[in-house]
Scaffold this motif. Structure first.
Motif, PDB file in Angstrom:
ATOM      1  N   LEU A 364      23.751  12.686  -1.020  1.00 13.08           N
ATOM      2  CA  LEU A 364      23.669  14.223  -1.226  1.00 13.08           C
ATOM      3  C   LEU A 364      22.891  15.141  -0.341  1.00 13.08           C
ATOM      4  CD1 LEU A 364      22.677  13.347  -4.989  1.00 13.08           C
ATOM      5  CD2 LEU A 364      24.774  14.351  -4.194  1.00 13.08           C
ATOM      6  N   HIS A 365      22.836  14.811   0.918  1.00  9.69           N
ATOM      7  CA  HIS A 365      21.726  15.456   1.810  1.00  9.69           C
ATOM      8  C   HIS A 365      22.357  16.953   2.240  1.00  9.69           C
ATOM      9  CE1 HIS A 365      24.811  13.635   4.851  1.00  9.69           C
ATOM     10  NE2 HIS A 365      23.984  14.727   5.649  1.00  9.69           N
ATOM     11  N   ASP A 366      23.916  16.891   2.073  1.00  9.57           N
ATOM     12  CA  ASP A 366      24.188  18.473   2.544  1.00  9.57           C
ATOM     13  C   ASP A 366      24.767  19.148   1.320  1.00  9.57           C
ATOM     14  OD1 ASP A 366      23.931  18.089   5.368  1.00  9.57           O
ATOM     15  OD2 ASP A 366      26.184  17.416   5.919  1.00  9.57           O
ATOM     16  N   ILE A 367      24.412  18.927   0.182  1.00 11.16           N
ATOM     17  CA  ILE A 367      24.885  19.717  -0.990  1.00 11.16           C
ATOM     18  C   ILE A 367      24.473  21.114  -0.877  1.00 11.16           C
ATOM     19  CG2 ILE A 367      25.448  17.671  -2.454  1.00 11.16           C
ATOM     20  CD1 ILE A 367      22.945  18.261  -3.965  1.00 11.16           C
ATOM     21  N   GLY A 368      23.309  21.339  -0.254  1.00 12.69           N
ATOM     22  CA  GLY A 368      22.863  22.714  -0.286  1.00 12.69           C
ATOM     23  C   GLY A 368      23.723  23.638   0.615  1.00 12.69           C
ATOM     24  N   THR A 369      24.553  23.189   1.462  1.00 16.07           N
ATOM     25  CA  THR A 369      25.626  23.935   1.906  1.00 16.07           C
ATOM     26  C   THR A 369      26.166  24.804   1.283  1.00 16.07           C
ATOM     27  OG1 THR A 369      27.037  22.469   2.248  1.00 16.07           O
ATOM     28  CG2 THR A 369      25.412  22.339   4.272  1.00 16.07           C
ATOM     29  N   THR A 370      26.397  24.538  -0.002  1.00 15.45           N
ATOM     30  CA  THR A 370      27.097  25.200  -1.094  1.00 15.45           C
ATOM     31  C   THR A 370      26.576  26.684  -1.344  1.00 15.45           C
ATOM     32  OG1 THR A 370      28.384  25.051  -3.013  1.00 15.45           O
ATOM     33  CG2 THR A 370      26.263  24.239  -3.072  1.00 15.45           C
ATOM     34  N   VAL A 371      25.199  26.587  -1.106  1.00 15.57           N
ATOM     35  CA  VAL A 371      24.580  27.942  -1.254  1.00 15.57           C
ATOM     36  C   VAL A 371      24.653  28.604   0.068  1.00 15.57           C
ATOM     37  CG1 VAL A 371      22.246  28.888  -1.685  1.00 15.57           C
ATOM     38  CG2 VAL A 371      22.916  26.847  -2.887  1.00 15.57           C
ATOM     39  N   SER A 372      24.280  28.011   1.182  1.00 16.32           N
ATOM     40  CA  SER A 372      24.245  28.671   2.403  1.00 16.32           C
ATOM     41  C   SER A 372      24.020  27.622   3.522  1.00 16.32           C
ATOM     42  CB  SER A 372      23.029  29.589   2.617  1.00 16.32           C
ATOM     43  OG  SER A 372      22.811  30.020   3.829  1.00 16.32           O
ATOM     44  N   GLU A 374      22.554  27.960   6.535  1.00 15.93           N
ATOM     45  CA  GLU A 374      21.311  28.250   7.008  1.00 15.93           C
ATOM     46  C   GLU A 374      20.213  27.635   5.835  1.00 15.93           C
ATOM     47  OE1 GLU A 374      20.237  29.716   9.860  1.00 15.93           O
ATOM     48  OE2 GLU A 374      22.255  29.389  10.415  1.00 15.93           O
ATOM     49  N   ARG A 375      19.299  26.881   6.313  1.00 15.83           N
ATOM     50  CA  ARG A 375      18.154  26.280   5.531  1.00 15.83           C
ATOM     51  C   ARG A 375      18.858  25.529   4.377  1.00 15.83           C
ATOM     52  NH1 ARG A 375      13.503  30.125   3.551  1.00 15.83           N
ATOM     53  NH2 ARG A 375      15.103  31.133   2.408  1.00 15.83           N
ATOM     54  N   HIS A 376      19.855  25.119   4.678  1.00  9.95           N
ATOM     55  CA  HIS A 376      20.601  24.224   3.445  1.00  9.95           C
ATOM     56  C   HIS A 376      19.785  22.808   3.269  1.00  9.95           C
ATOM     57  CE1 HIS A 376      22.360  21.733   6.725  1.00  9.95           C
ATOM     58  NE2 HIS A 376      22.375  20.815   5.853  1.00  9.95           N
ATOM     59  N   HIS A 377      18.970  22.429   3.850  1.00  9.79           N
ATOM     60  CA  HIS A 377      18.148  21.062   3.618  1.00  9.79           C
ATOM     61  C   HIS A 377      16.906  21.626   2.596  1.00  9.79           C
ATOM     62  CE1 HIS A 377      16.156  23.672   6.746  1.00  9.79           C
ATOM     63  NE2 HIS A 377      14.970  23.196   6.449  1.00  9.79           N
ATOM     64  N   LYS A 378      16.761  22.982   2.409  1.00 14.68           N
ATOM     65  CA  LYS A 378      15.803  23.298   1.408  1.00 14.68           C
ATOM     66  C   LYS A 378      16.611  23.558   0.096  1.00 14.68           C
ATOM     67  CE  LYS A 378      12.428  25.547   4.458  1.00 14.68           C
ATOM     68  NZ  LYS A 378      11.579  26.744   4.892  1.00 14.68           N
ATOM     69  N   HIS A 379      17.788  24.085   0.174  1.00 14.23           N
ATOM     70  CA  HIS A 379      18.729  24.315  -0.898  1.00 14.23           C
ATOM     71  C   HIS A 379      18.909  23.007  -1.349  1.00 14.23           C
ATOM     72  CE1 HIS A 379      18.738  28.369  -0.089  1.00 14.23           C
ATOM     73  NE2 HIS A 379      19.784  28.461   1.187  1.00 14.23           N
ATOM     74  N   HIS A 407      16.117  15.772   5.993  1.00 14.69           N
ATOM     75  CA  HIS A 407      16.974  15.178   6.908  1.00 14.69           C
ATOM     76  C   HIS A 407      17.455  15.950   8.262  1.00 14.69           C
ATOM     77  CE1 HIS A 407      20.068  18.155   5.250  1.00 14.69           C
ATOM     78  NE2 HIS A 407      20.589  17.993   6.414  1.00 14.69           N
ATOM     79  N   ARG A 408      16.550  17.221   8.271  1.00 17.90           N
ATOM     80  CA  ARG A 408      16.745  18.182   9.521  1.00 17.90           C
ATOM     81  C   ARG A 408      15.603  18.793   9.507  1.00 17.90           C
ATOM     82  NH1 ARG A 408      19.005  23.329   8.277  1.00 17.90           N
ATOM     83  NH2 ARG A 408      20.394  23.481  10.049  1.00 17.90           N
ATOM     84  N   ARG A 409      15.577  19.542  10.750  1.00 21.86           N
ATOM     85  CA  ARG A 409      14.519  20.598  10.941  1.00 21.86           C
ATOM     86  C   ARG A 409      13.063  19.939  10.760  1.00 21.86           C
ATOM     87  NH1 ARG A 409      16.340  26.050  10.448  1.00 21.86           N
ATOM     88  NH2 ARG A 409      18.386  26.036  11.407  1.00 21.86           N
ATOM     89  N   SER A 410      12.331  20.553  10.092  1.00 21.33           N
ATOM     90  CA  SER A 410      10.793  19.747   9.896  1.00 21.33           C
ATOM     91  C   SER A 410      10.735  18.282   9.680  1.00 21.33           C
ATOM     92  CB  SER A 410       9.902  20.680   8.976  1.00 21.33           C
ATOM     93  OG  SER A 410       9.916  22.089   9.302  1.00 21.33           O
ATOM     94  N   VAL A 411       9.913  17.883  10.322  1.00 22.36           N
ATOM     95  CA  VAL A 411       9.808  16.313  10.058  1.00 22.36           C
ATOM     96  C   VAL A 411       8.710  16.231   8.995  1.00 22.36           C
ATOM     97  CG1 VAL A 411      10.379  15.558  12.228  1.00 22.36           C
ATOM     98  CG2 VAL A 411       7.989  16.058  11.649  1.00 22.36           C
ATOM     99  N   PRO A 412       8.733  15.171   8.365  1.00 25.91           N
ATOM    100  CA  PRO A 412       7.892  14.901   6.968  1.00 25.91           C
ATOM    101  C   PRO A 412       6.366  14.371   7.278  1.00 25.91           C
ATOM    102  CG  PRO A 412       9.314  13.103   7.014  1.00 25.91           C
ATOM    103  CD  PRO A 412       9.840  14.100   8.279  1.00 25.91           C
ATOM    104  N   LYS A 413       5.758  15.411   8.192  1.00 30.70           N
ATOM    105  CA  LYS A 413       4.362  14.866   8.372  1.00 30.70           C
ATOM    106  C   LYS A 413       3.301  15.111   7.093  1.00 30.70           C
ATOM    107  CE  LYS A 413       4.649  16.002  13.177  1.00 30.70           C
ATOM    108  NZ  LYS A 413       4.110  17.282  14.212  1.00 30.70           N
TER     109      LYS A 413
END
Length: 501
Positions: A364-372, A374-379, A407-413
């Motif tokens: 499910l890591h990419d389902i946010g692309t249905t919103v946008s 850009e920043r789809h990881h947050k969606h 899964h992308r951008r900021s790492v989970p520190k």
């Protein structure tokens, strides 16, 4: 010495609309569950909720008093506990305050489950050890909702939850006393309309003509419709029972049934009649198993970390399709991620129970692309966090959402805002699973599935990924190399690559 080899006691607590139930059981060597203790307290947790939208304080006090006693029993038996609440608390606007109060005063983590998770658990309870190919249609009528499931073996193929229960319908139509003919017609129309809006319009393909009916309400209705000792009734008998119960004076209903059951029996019979007619069911057989049994089976299965829950994967794929995800890419990422998890078990030291979290997050890591994009990881995080994923508790769904979000951008520190408030053990799990997901995602960044197979080996110098490629993968190697630094910070090993064909 012998007692130390006994399997742990399992405890199921079901906070329903009509009653609160506890069952303690211990699995035997064959996986069957031996009941040690049962309790049922008809305190009506849902009383007033559907009319006012909140659980009254006096009802909450009754609930807490009951749960304090249950918690003490569980503690005495050193039991593994799963406590769930269904539609009454699900729809109560003060649910969060009550859940917190339960945690503070009893130590129990009360989980408010979705309608579909409730249906899944009922399936497990009713259909445990059902032959794998057997088809079943299950109906469960609770106080606040009705669950319907079409299954193969004990695995659900389709789940539906209707906002239609015996207590809810009774409160809406004030049907606990006399029910006139006009009143009965209105209630029948309301049930038919609600059923039609929720259940499929077409007949269910492959569904049996006989349904299984769980819950005390169905047991009572079927026994009345078929005769004192009967446990099977036809749809015609159920319709006759509806008319007879509605015409029966309230005093006679209370003599015929438990007083609290008597108040809601007409509504329960109407719901069963409406569901059977819409589904084209000819008969219903009453069974004495349900949600509480499903909780015990679920706890039993969770002890077997080698058992794969195929229904969870199927649910994730269904959710992904709803958001038009790239299924080939997401399946590839999931395949690579779980291969890394399995091969590097001695490096990450995570329990096998964490494997499904990684697989679902990868799917499910990419389902946010249905919103946008850009920043789809947050969606993606928001969509998973608020999705209905039967098989995952609310806490587990939150962990899956975090793994997918990173899964992308900021790492989970630990210092990242998205990780705030996580217990140290959960933070470590998210960091390790997200790291594996980032590597797997990088290895299919072209969305072309260039890797046929992957093998990982950990040595003193680092972790080597042996990649069997079907085509050039320069983009994947460039992308995954950018993840190597974070991989090393989490696992203390360099990431090395060997590509072959």
């Amino acid at each position: 010495m012998a007692s130390s080899t006994l399997p742990p006691v399992l405890a199921a607590i079901d906070v329903g609309t009509n009653a609160v139930r506890l069952e303690l059981a211990r699995p035997d060597a064959d996986g069957a569950l031996e009941t040690l203790h049962q309790e049922r307290d008809p305190i009506r947790p849902g009383e007033g909720v559907f009319a006012t939208g909140a659980m009254p304080e006096e009802t909450a006090d009754r609930l807490l008093a009951t749960l304090r006693r249950y918690a003490a029993l569980c503690k005495r038996h050193k039991a593994l506990v799963r406590a769930v609440a269904t539609s009454a608390l699900r729809e109560s606007r003060n649910r969060d305050a009550i859940v917190q109060r339960v945690r503070d005063e009893t130590g129990l983590d009360l989980e408010v489950v979705s309608g579909k998770e409730e249906a899944r658990l009922i399936c497990l309870g009713v259909l445990h050890r059902k032959p794998p190919g057997a088809r079943s249609l299950l109906i469960d009528i609770g106080g606040g909702s009705t669950e319907v499931a079409l299954t193969t073996g004990e695995q659900p193929d389709h789940l539906w939850s209707l906002a239609l229960g015996a207590v809810r319908l009774t409160e809406v139509f004030e049907a606990s006393q006399e029910v006139s003919s006009k009143h009965l017609r209105l209630m029948r129309s309301f049930v038919a309309e609600t059923v039609r809006k929720t259940l499929p319009e077409k007949k269910l393909s492959g569904a049996p003509k006989g349904a299984l009916g769980s819950s005390g309400t169905i047991n009572a209705v079927v026994a009345f419709a078929s005769g004192e000792d009967g446990n099977i009734a036809t749809v015609r008998q159920i319709s006759q029972a509806v008319n007879a119960l509605a015409a029966m004076p309230p005093e006679r209903r209370r003599k015929r049934f438990d007083p609290r059951r008597a108040d809601i029996i007409v509504s329960g019979a109407l719901i069963l009649e409406g569901a059977m007619k819409h589904l084209g069911v000819e008969t219903v057989s009453a069974v004495n198993r349900g949600l509480r049994d499903g909780l015990l089976v679920d706890l039993l299965y969770r002890q077997d970390v080698t058992r794969k829950d195929h229904s969870l994967t199927a649910t994730a794929l269904e959710l992904g399709r709803r958001f038009f995800f790239d299924e080939k890419h997401c399946r590839q990422v999931a395949r690579l991620a779980v291969a890394l998890f399995d091969a590097l078990a001695n490096l990450h030291h995570l329990p096998l129970s964490a494997r499904p979290y990684l697989e679902v997050a990868a799917l499910l890591h990419d389902i946010g692309t249905t919103v946008s994009y850009e920043r789809h990881h947050k969606h993606t995080y928001y969509l998973i966090r608020n999705a209905d994923i039967p098989g995952l508790s609310e806490r587990e769904r939150a962990l899956v959402a975090l793994v997918a979000r990173y899964h992308r951008r900021s790492v989970p520190k630990v210092s990242h805002p998205g990780m705030a408030g996580l217990p140290a053990s959960e933070a470590r799990t998210v960091r390790k699973l997200a790291t594996l997901l980032r590597v797997a995602n990088a290895l299919d960044c072209s969305h072309q599935q260039p890797i046929k197979s992957i093998r990982a080996s950990a040595g003193r110098d680092g972790v080597t990924l042996h990649l069997n490629a079907r085509q050039p993968m320069d983009l994947e190697l460039w992308t995954v190399d950018r993840e190597a630094a974070y991989f090393r910070s989490v696992f203390g090993k360099r990431l090395l690559f060997h590509v072959g064909k």
